[in-house]
Design a protein around this motif. Sequence first.
Motif: not given
Length: 91
Positions: A64-91
Motif C-alpha cells: 500500500m505504501i508504494i501505491a500511496l507514494i506513486v499516487g502522491g507523486t502523480v497528484l503533486w505533479a498535476i497540482y504543480y502544473i496546474l498551479y503554475y500554469g493558472l497563476s501565470e508565473v514565469i519560472l
Amino acid sequence: MRFFELLNTQHVLALIILTLIFAILFGVTLSVLPMLGSKARVSKIKAVQHFVDGIQKADGPFPMIIALIVGGTVLWAIYYILYYGLSEVIL
C-alpha cells in the motif's frame, strides 16, 4: 533577500519534517515487504512462473505504501502544473 527572516526557518523546518516522515514511511515499507520478511511468510507466496537460474515470478501483494507514494507523486505533479500554469508565473 526575504522580507521575513522567520520564513527561512519555517521552510527549513518543513523540509526536515517532510524528510523525517518519508524516512519513517520508507522504513515501515521495508519492514513489511513480503520478500524481506521471515521464511514462513515468504513461503506462503506461490510461484506462477519459473525462469532460468531459479528465478520465480509470484503473485504477491502490492504494498500500500508504494501505491500511496506513486499516487502522491502523480497528484503533486498535476497540482504543480496546474498551479503554475493558472497563476501565470514565469519560472
